[in-house]
Scaffold this motif. Sequence first.
Motif, PDB file in Angstrom:
ATOM      1  N   TYR A 166      -0.306   3.780   9.728  1.00  0.00           N
ATOM      2  CA  TYR A 166      -0.552   2.340   9.741  1.00  0.00           C
ATOM      3  C   TYR A 166      -0.378   1.848  11.173  1.00  0.00           C
ATOM      4  O   TYR A 166       0.607   2.183  11.836  1.00  0.00           O
ATOM      5  N   ILE A 167      -1.332   1.061  11.623  1.00  0.00           N
ATOM      6  CA  ILE A 167      -1.264   0.487  12.964  1.00  0.00           C
ATOM      7  C   ILE A 167      -1.143  -1.021  12.814  1.00  0.00           C
ATOM      8  O   ILE A 167      -2.012  -1.665  12.201  1.00  0.00           O
ATOM      9  N   ALA A 168      -0.056  -1.570  13.343  1.00  0.00           N
ATOM     10  CA  ALA A 168       0.176  -3.007  13.289  1.00  0.00           C
ATOM     11  C   ALA A 168      -0.266  -3.638  14.605  1.00  0.00           C
ATOM     12  O   ALA A 168      -0.204  -2.992  15.654  1.00  0.00           O
ATOM     13  N   PRO A 169      -0.687  -4.904  14.577  1.00  0.00           N
ATOM     14  CA  PRO A 169      -1.112  -5.569  15.816  1.00  0.00           C
ATOM     15  C   PRO A 169       0.086  -6.045  16.636  1.00  0.00           C
ATOM     16  O   PRO A 169       0.256  -7.232  16.900  1.00  0.00           O
ATOM     17  N   LYS A 170       0.915  -5.086  17.022  1.00  0.00           N
ATOM     18  CA  LYS A 170       2.096  -5.370  17.832  1.00  0.00           C
ATOM     19  C   LYS A 170       2.234  -4.246  18.848  1.00  0.00           C
ATOM     20  O   LYS A 170       1.972  -3.091  18.529  1.00  0.00           O
ATOM     21  N   LEU A 171       2.646  -4.579  20.055  1.00  0.00           N
ATOM     22  CA  LEU A 171       2.849  -3.569  21.091  1.00  0.00           C
ATOM     23  C   LEU A 171       4.334  -3.385  21.337  1.00  0.00           C
ATOM     24  O   LEU A 171       5.061  -4.354  21.544  1.00  0.00           O
ATOM     25  N   LEU A 172       4.766  -2.129  21.298  1.00  0.00           N
ATOM     26  CA  LEU A 172       6.141  -1.767  21.621  1.00  0.00           C
ATOM     27  C   LEU A 172       6.081  -0.830  22.814  1.00  0.00           C
ATOM     28  O   LEU A 172       5.142  -0.066  22.968  1.00  0.00           O
ATOM     29  N   THR A 187       9.471   2.832  -6.166  1.00  0.00           N
ATOM     30  CA  THR A 187       8.162   2.191  -6.181  1.00  0.00           C
ATOM     31  C   THR A 187       8.330   0.760  -6.661  1.00  0.00           C
ATOM     32  O   THR A 187       8.864   0.529  -7.748  1.00  0.00           O
ATOM     33  N   ARG A 188       7.881  -0.176  -5.840  1.00  0.00           N
ATOM     34  CA  ARG A 188       8.001  -1.578  -6.227  1.00  0.00           C
ATOM     35  C   ARG A 188       6.610  -2.210  -6.209  1.00  0.00           C
ATOM     36  O   ARG A 188       6.197  -2.846  -5.240  1.00  0.00           O
ATOM     37  N   LEU A 189       5.896  -1.986  -7.309  1.00  0.00           N
ATOM     38  CA  LEU A 189       4.575  -2.573  -7.504  1.00  0.00           C
ATOM     39  C   LEU A 189       4.676  -3.683  -8.552  1.00  0.00           C
ATOM     40  O   LEU A 189       5.540  -3.627  -9.433  1.00  0.00           O
ATOM     41  N   GLU A 190       3.796  -4.658  -8.465  1.00  0.00           N
ATOM     42  CA  GLU A 190       3.815  -5.757  -9.436  1.00  0.00           C
ATOM     43  C   GLU A 190       3.638  -5.236 -10.855  1.00  0.00           C
ATOM     44  O   GLU A 190       4.203  -5.787 -11.803  1.00  0.00           O
ATOM     45  N   SER A 191       2.867  -4.161 -11.010  1.00  0.00           N
ATOM     46  CA  SER A 191       2.622  -3.589 -12.339  1.00  0.00           C
ATOM     47  C   SER A 191       3.667  -2.552 -12.735  1.00  0.00           C
ATOM     48  O   SER A 191       3.534  -1.892 -13.760  1.00  0.00           O
ATOM     49  N   GLY A 192       4.699  -2.401 -11.942  1.00  0.00           N
ATOM     50  CA  GLY A 192       5.722  -1.385 -12.225  1.00  0.00           C
ATOM     51  C   GLY A 192       5.481  -0.164 -11.363  1.00  0.00           C
ATOM     52  O   GLY A 192       5.540  -0.238 -10.152  1.00  0.00           O
ATOM     53  N   GLY A 193       5.167   0.946 -12.001  1.00  0.00           N
ATOM     54  CA  GLY A 193       4.889   2.160 -11.244  1.00  0.00           C
ATOM     55  C   GLY A 193       5.953   3.214 -11.437  1.00  0.00           C
ATOM     56  O   GLY A 193       7.074   2.936 -11.853  1.00  0.00           O
ATOM     57  N   LYS A 194       5.567   4.440 -11.126  1.00  0.00           N
ATOM     58  CA  LYS A 194       6.455   5.593 -11.286  1.00  0.00           C
ATOM     59  C   LYS A 194       7.326   5.738 -10.045  1.00  0.00           C
ATOM     60  O   LYS A 194       6.828   5.696  -8.920  1.00  0.00           O
ATOM     61  N   ASN A 195       8.616   5.921 -10.251  1.00  0.00           N
ATOM     62  CA  ASN A 195       9.510   6.229  -9.134  1.00  0.00           C
ATOM     63  C   ASN A 195       9.473   7.731  -8.877  1.00  0.00           C
ATOM     64  O   ASN A 195       9.740   8.526  -9.779  1.00  0.00           O
ATOM     65  N   ASP A 213       0.828  -1.196   0.000  1.00  0.00           N
ATOM     66  CA  ASP A 213       0.000   0.000   0.000  1.00  0.00           C
ATOM     67  C   ASP A 213       0.873   1.261   0.000  1.00  0.00           C
ATOM     68  O   ASP A 213       0.583   2.234  -0.708  1.00  0.00           O
ATOM     69  N   VAL A 214       1.944   1.243   0.774  1.00  0.00           N
ATOM     70  CA  VAL A 214       2.882   2.370   0.807  1.00  0.00           C
ATOM     71  C   VAL A 214       3.466   2.610  -0.581  1.00  0.00           C
ATOM     72  O   VAL A 214       3.581   3.758  -1.036  1.00  0.00           O
ATOM     73  N   HIS A 215       3.796   1.540  -1.289  1.00  0.00           N
ATOM     74  CA  HIS A 215       4.354   1.697  -2.636  1.00  0.00           C
ATOM     75  C   HIS A 215       3.340   2.315  -3.591  1.00  0.00           C
ATOM     76  O   HIS A 215       3.714   3.063  -4.493  1.00  0.00           O
ATOM     77  N   GLN A 216       2.057   2.039  -3.374  1.00  0.00           N
ATOM     78  CA  GLN A 216       1.021   2.674  -4.189  1.00  0.00           C
ATOM     79  C   GLN A 216       1.013   4.181  -3.944  1.00  0.00           C
ATOM     80  O   GLN A 216       0.885   4.968  -4.887  1.00  0.00           O
ATOM     81  N   PHE A 217       1.182   4.604  -2.695  1.00  0.00           N
ATOM     82  CA  PHE A 217       1.255   6.042  -2.399  1.00  0.00           C
ATOM     83  C   PHE A 217       2.515   6.661  -3.004  1.00  0.00           C
ATOM     84  O   PHE A 217       2.470   7.781  -3.515  1.00  0.00           O
TER      85      PHE A 217
END
Length: 197
Positions: A149-155, A43-51, A16-20
Amino acid sequence: MAGESQWITGEEARKDVHQFRHTHDAILVGVNTVIKDNPSLTTRLESGGKNPVRVVLDNTLRTPLDSRVVNDKAAQTIIVTGAMAEPERVEQFTELGIEIIRAETEKIGIHDMLKKLGDRGITSVYVEGGAEVHGSFLKERAFQQVITYIAPKLLGGKNAPAAYGGTGIARLEDTVRLEIKDVKQIGQDIRIIAEPV
């Protein structure tokens, strides 16, 4: 986390970050991110994408000459530095094809830097951080959207990584109020998009 570089979010959120990245003119980080992680910032998307153009904030030109953003030629790189940067160091980067933008002051001013990028046709900047850079944009209120982004991990602990560094907001009445525009589960993570009120 003792300074090791590892992913907190899952693979779907990282995609998702790469899409942004793909939808912005530039991606911006601070020099500490370049030193610690040596990222490509592409940008590392399967379809390529603009850097996007890669922008590094570096007051004293500490960016390693052997870093990926300097050498891989995958995208244009601009380093924004302070007025006190050594001319010899500036020349080393320009010889490698890196554009240097010098601030008029010792420390980089966010609004001045954004104007200089705008003069180069860069009108959308995706700020990936880290905490000190995020803190600078927060302090100057130089943002239009916050993507978290919120990950299900506690730090925890006093040395746990923070999203925003710097001096912070001293009084509650000075906080930046946000309106949540979108909440979405992406894989095991939650993405929240909010904008200043």
